[in-house]
Write a protein that holds these residues in place. Structure first.
Motif, PDB file in Angstrom:
ATOM      1  N   GLY A  18       0.819  -1.208   0.000  1.00  0.00           N
ATOM      2  CA  GLY A  18       0.000   0.000   0.000  1.00  0.00           C
ATOM      3  C   GLY A  18       0.850   1.254   0.000  1.00  0.00           C
TER       4      GLY A  18
ATOM      5  N   ASN B  26       0.626   3.686  -3.147  1.00  0.00           N
ATOM      6  CA  ASN B  26      -0.247   4.814  -2.833  1.00  0.00           C
ATOM      7  C   ASN B  26       0.493   6.052  -2.344  1.00  0.00           C
ATOM      8  OD1 ASN B  26      -2.702   3.549  -3.482  1.00  0.00           O
ATOM      9  ND2 ASN B  26      -2.640   2.447  -1.566  1.00  0.00           N
TER      10      ASN B  26
ATOM     11  N   SER C 100      -0.660  12.132  -9.157  1.00  0.00           N
ATOM     12  CA  SER C 100      -0.304  10.895  -8.451  1.00  0.00           C
ATOM     13  C   SER C 100      -1.125  10.726  -7.176  1.00  0.00           C
ATOM     14  CB  SER C 100       1.185  10.856  -8.142  1.00  0.00           C
ATOM     15  OG  SER C 100       1.560  11.958  -7.342  1.00  0.00           O
TER      16      SER C 100
ATOM     17  N   SER D 114      -3.760   7.587  -6.598  1.00  0.00           N
ATOM     18  CA  SER D 114      -3.752   6.637  -5.489  1.00  0.00           C
ATOM     19  C   SER D 114      -5.153   6.473  -4.899  1.00  0.00           C
ATOM     20  CB  SER D 114      -2.765   7.085  -4.409  1.00  0.00           C
ATOM     21  OG  SER D 114      -3.197   8.276  -3.787  1.00  0.00           O
ATOM     22  N   TRP D 115      -5.927   7.553  -4.858  1.00  0.00           N
ATOM     23  CA  TRP D 115      -7.300   7.444  -4.367  1.00  0.00           C
ATOM     24  C   TRP D 115      -8.168   6.684  -5.346  1.00  0.00           C
ATOM     25  CZ3 TRP D 115      -9.100   7.759   0.285  1.00  0.00           C
ATOM     26  CH2 TRP D 115      -8.366   8.456   1.226  1.00  0.00           C
TER      27      TRP D 115
ATOM     28  N   GLY E  90      -7.094   4.192  -7.131  1.00  0.00           N
ATOM     29  CA  GLY E  90      -6.748   2.805  -6.827  1.00  0.00           C
ATOM     30  C   GLY E  90      -7.462   2.308  -5.583  1.00  0.00           C
ATOM     31  N   TYR E  91      -7.561   3.158  -4.577  1.00  0.00           N
ATOM     32  CA  TYR E  91      -8.281   2.760  -3.365  1.00  0.00           C
ATOM     33  C   TYR E  91      -9.765   2.555  -3.661  1.00  0.00           C
ATOM     34  CZ  TYR E  91     -10.559   2.840   1.120  1.00  0.00           C
ATOM     35  OH  TYR E  91     -11.348   2.519   2.180  1.00  0.00           O
TER      36      TYR E  91
END
Length: 88
Positions: free
Chosen positions: A13, A17, A42, A46-47, A49-50
């Motif tokens: 993670g 992230n 970026s 990452s959010w 991806g979450y």
């Protein structure tokens, strides 16, 4: 074994992230507005991806647990399941 898996999840993670937007902030190749744009891209990536992880992994498990709660077995005062007989 569980601790090792937990540490691998935390490390993965972090790598996917947090590390990309930290690298964008610390980069010497970009400056000013370009550095800010790379950071924002970026960070929001990452959010994203979450969000994918949440809707594919977390939410189905949560929905299953609410479905299980609705199918509770009636129990007597001693905590033993009551056998229900269907009558027509």
């Amino acid at each position: 074994m569980e601790k090792v898996v937990f540490l691998l999840v935390v490390l993965t993670g972090f790598l996917f992230n947090v590390l990309p937007w930290l690298c964008a902030l610390c980069s010497r190749k970009a400056s000013g507005a370009k550095k800010l744009i790379w950071f924002l891209l970026s960070f929001f990536g990452s959010w994203l991806g979450y969000a994918v992880y949440y809707f594919l992994i977390v939410k189905p498990e949560w929905e299953d647990s609410t479905a299980r709660r609705n199918k509770r077995v009636p129990r007597n005062e001693n905590g033993m399941p009551i056998k229900m007989v269907e009558r027509n």
